[in-house]
Design a protein around this motif. Structure first.
Motif, PDB file in Angstrom:
ATOM      1  N   LYS A  81       0.356  57.126  17.813  1.00  0.00           N
ATOM      2  CA  LYS A  81      -0.962  56.747  18.351  1.00  0.00           C
ATOM      3  C   LYS A  81      -0.764  56.272  19.784  1.00  0.00           C
ATOM      4  O   LYS A  81       0.075  55.407  20.045  1.00  0.00           O
ATOM      5  CB  LYS A  81      -1.558  55.634  17.490  1.00  0.00           C
ATOM      6  CG  LYS A  81      -2.954  55.213  17.864  1.00  0.00           C
ATOM      7  CD  LYS A  81      -3.442  54.158  16.859  1.00  0.00           C
ATOM      8  CE  LYS A  81      -4.836  53.701  17.146  1.00  0.00           C
ATOM      9  NZ  LYS A  81      -5.286  52.686  16.185  1.00  0.00           N
ATOM     10  N   ASP A  82      -1.550  56.874  20.715  1.00  0.00           N
ATOM     11  CA  ASP A  82      -1.396  56.470  22.113  1.00  0.00           C
ATOM     12  C   ASP A  82      -2.297  55.269  22.416  1.00  0.00           C
ATOM     13  O   ASP A  82      -3.061  54.812  21.564  1.00  0.00           O
ATOM     14  CB  ASP A  82      -1.643  57.645  23.065  1.00  0.00           C
ATOM     15  CG  ASP A  82      -3.072  58.138  23.089  1.00  0.00           C
ATOM     16  OD1 ASP A  82      -3.991  57.415  22.634  1.00  0.00           O
ATOM     17  OD2 ASP A  82      -3.281  59.270  23.585  1.00  0.00           O
ATOM     18  N   GLU A  83      -2.201  54.748  23.644  1.00  0.00           N
ATOM     19  CA  GLU A  83      -2.951  53.532  24.014  1.00  0.00           C
ATOM     20  C   GLU A  83      -4.453  53.766  24.116  1.00  0.00           C
ATOM     21  O   GLU A  83      -5.228  52.825  24.230  1.00  0.00           O
ATOM     22  CB  GLU A  83      -2.394  52.936  25.309  1.00  0.00           C
ATOM     23  CG  GLU A  83      -2.268  53.919  26.439  1.00  0.00           C
ATOM     24  CD  GLU A  83      -1.372  53.428  27.564  1.00  0.00           C
ATOM     25  OE1 GLU A  83      -1.567  53.931  28.672  1.00  0.00           O
ATOM     26  OE2 GLU A  83      -0.500  52.567  27.344  1.00  0.00           O
ATOM     27  N   HIS A  84      -4.905  55.006  23.982  1.00  0.00           N
ATOM     28  CA  HIS A  84      -6.335  55.304  24.006  1.00  0.00           C
ATOM     29  C   HIS A  84      -6.885  55.550  22.607  1.00  0.00           C
ATOM     30  O   HIS A  84      -8.051  55.920  22.451  1.00  0.00           O
ATOM     31  CB  HIS A  84      -6.608  56.530  24.895  1.00  0.00           C
ATOM     32  CG  HIS A  84      -6.163  56.309  26.310  1.00  0.00           C
ATOM     33  ND1 HIS A  84      -6.812  55.451  27.175  1.00  0.00           N
ATOM     34  CD2 HIS A  84      -5.106  56.808  27.009  1.00  0.00           C
ATOM     35  CE1 HIS A  84      -6.186  55.440  28.340  1.00  0.00           C
ATOM     36  NE2 HIS A  84      -5.140  56.258  28.260  1.00  0.00           N
ATOM     37  N   GLY A  85      -6.020  55.370  21.569  1.00  0.00           N
ATOM     38  CA  GLY A  85      -6.471  55.539  20.193  1.00  0.00           C
ATOM     39  C   GLY A  85      -6.355  56.949  19.649  1.00  0.00           C
ATOM     40  O   GLY A  85      -6.746  57.220  18.516  1.00  0.00           O
TER      41      GLY A  85
ATOM     42  N   ASP B 242       3.380  62.122  24.730  1.00  0.00           N
ATOM     43  CA  ASP B 242       1.952  62.082  25.081  1.00  0.00           C
ATOM     44  C   ASP B 242       1.813  62.416  26.554  1.00  0.00           C
ATOM     45  O   ASP B 242       2.713  62.126  27.345  1.00  0.00           O
ATOM     46  CB  ASP B 242       1.385  60.683  24.776  1.00  0.00           C
ATOM     47  CG  ASP B 242      -0.116  60.618  24.978  1.00  0.00           C
ATOM     48  OD1 ASP B 242      -0.837  61.300  24.226  1.00  0.00           O
ATOM     49  OD2 ASP B 242      -0.562  59.893  25.888  1.00  0.00           O
TER      50      ASP B 242
ATOM     51  N   ASN C 258       5.575  53.380  24.578  1.00  0.00           N
ATOM     52  CA  ASN C 258       4.315  52.691  24.300  1.00  0.00           C
ATOM     53  C   ASN C 258       3.501  53.352  23.183  1.00  0.00           C
ATOM     54  O   ASN C 258       2.394  52.905  22.884  1.00  0.00           O
ATOM     55  CB  ASN C 258       3.463  52.595  25.567  1.00  0.00           C
ATOM     56  CG  ASN C 258       4.109  51.676  26.596  1.00  0.00           C
ATOM     57  OD1 ASN C 258       4.788  50.704  26.240  1.00  0.00           O
ATOM     58  ND2 ASN C 258       3.939  51.991  27.868  1.00  0.00           N
ATOM     59  N   LEU C 259       4.034  54.386  22.566  1.00  0.00           N
ATOM     60  CA  LEU C 259       3.339  55.004  21.436  1.00  0.00           C
ATOM     61  C   LEU C 259       3.560  54.160  20.182  1.00  0.00           C
ATOM     62  O   LEU C 259       4.645  53.634  19.949  1.00  0.00           O
ATOM     63  CB  LEU C 259       3.851  56.422  21.193  1.00  0.00           C
ATOM     64  CG  LEU C 259       3.543  57.461  22.269  1.00  0.00           C
ATOM     65  CD1 LEU C 259       4.266  58.764  21.961  1.00  0.00           C
ATOM     66  CD2 LEU C 259       2.043  57.699  22.374  1.00  0.00           C
ATOM     67  N   GLU C 260       2.524  54.040  19.369  1.00  0.00           N
ATOM     68  CA  GLU C 260       2.628  53.320  18.098  1.00  0.00           C
ATOM     69  C   GLU C 260       3.002  54.356  17.036  1.00  0.00           C
ATOM     70  O   GLU C 260       2.222  55.251  16.726  1.00  0.00           O
ATOM     71  CB  GLU C 260       1.284  52.674  17.766  1.00  0.00           C
ATOM     72  CG  GLU C 260       1.286  51.860  16.501  1.00  0.00           C
ATOM     73  CD  GLU C 260      -0.102  51.296  16.206  1.00  0.00           C
ATOM     74  OE1 GLU C 260      -0.462  51.293  15.024  1.00  0.00           O
ATOM     75  OE2 GLU C 260      -0.811  50.888  17.144  1.00  0.00           O
TER      76      GLU C 260
ATOM     77  N   THR D 248       0.471  58.377  27.913  1.00  0.00           N
ATOM     78  CA  THR D 248       1.203  57.210  27.431  1.00  0.00           C
ATOM     79  C   THR D 248       2.694  57.554  27.326  1.00  0.00           C
ATOM     80  O   THR D 248       3.064  58.601  26.788  1.00  0.00           O
ATOM     81  CB  THR D 248       0.673  56.779  26.045  1.00  0.00           C
ATOM     82  OG1 THR D 248      -0.741  56.577  26.140  1.00  0.00           O
ATOM     83  CG2 THR D 248       1.347  55.516  25.562  1.00  0.00           C
TER      84      THR D 248
ATOM     85  N   THR E  52      -4.474  59.980  17.939  1.00  0.00           N
ATOM     86  CA  THR E  52      -3.363  60.039  16.989  1.00  0.00           C
ATOM     87  C   THR E  52      -2.939  61.483  16.759  1.00  0.00           C
ATOM     88  O   THR E  52      -3.770  62.364  16.538  1.00  0.00           O
ATOM     89  CB  THR E  52      -3.757  59.407  15.636  1.00  0.00           C
ATOM     90  OG1 THR E  52      -4.159  58.052  15.859  1.00  0.00           O
ATOM     91  CG2 THR E  52      -2.599  59.421  14.657  1.00  0.00           C
TER      92      THR E  52
END
Length: 186
Positions: A65-69, A22, A29-31, A25, A71
């Protein structure tokens, strides 16, 4: 990016390998969400991002998915086939004996568990006294001696088999019996 291979053999352990990046991110820290489906609807359970492949088609999907939502998603299709390790089966049907002057036809049957007839590479050779015998329409004219017929076959998977059979040609007996008449002295 998914770097898992797109082809495999039945029984292979498949590890879902991917790269997720990303612009803001960090990767840690990526989901990450991984899903694997066999066919259209069957979910596959992963253990440490791995599963054992069975014959069929799999869709592997990785989402980040990054910390800002935001995807991002990538997917691949994995095709799993059963590895063919069986050699073609060869049966030489030519008789084991012949007479001098006979036209001997090299007859054989080649079958395979996975390849059809037009996928098989078949080679026929006949040798007599170390010399190759020329065949015409898979036939030769027999002379006295022993012939070795060899049929080799290679299937689409590269499995090779070779079978040999000897044909013995006995010399013709063209000598008439010798008949002697003896009379008894009286």
């Amino acid at each position: 990016t998914i770097t898992t291979p797109t082809t495999a053999n039945t029984g292979d352990t498949i590890e879902v390998l991917y790269t997720a990046l990303d612009n803001i991110t960090s990767s840690e820290n990526l989901e990450i969400t991984i899903s694997v489906k066999k066919g259209v609807t069957t979910n596959v359970t992963l253990t440490d991002n791995k599963f054992v492949a069975q014959e069929g088609t799999y869709t592997i999907k990785v989402s980040a998915k990054d910390e800002h939502g935001n995807t991002g998603t990538a997917s691949i299709v994995l095709t799993v086939t059963t590895l063919d390790t069986e050699k073609p089966v060869i049966e030489i049907q030519t008789p084991e004996t012949a007479k001098v002057g006979d036209e001997v036809e090299v007859k054989y049957n080649v079958t395979d568990n996975a390849s059809n007839a037009n996928e098989l590479e078949v080679l026929v050779s006949v040798v007599k006294d170390g010399a190759t015998v020329n065949l015409t329409n898979n036939k030769f004219v027999a002379e006295t001696g022993t012939y070795t017929i060899t049929v080799s076959a290679k299937d689409a998977a590269g499995n090779i088999n070779s079978v040999s059979k000897e044909v013995v040609v006995a010399s013709s007996d063209t000598t008439k019996p010798n008949v002697t008449i003896t009379t008894a002295d009286t």
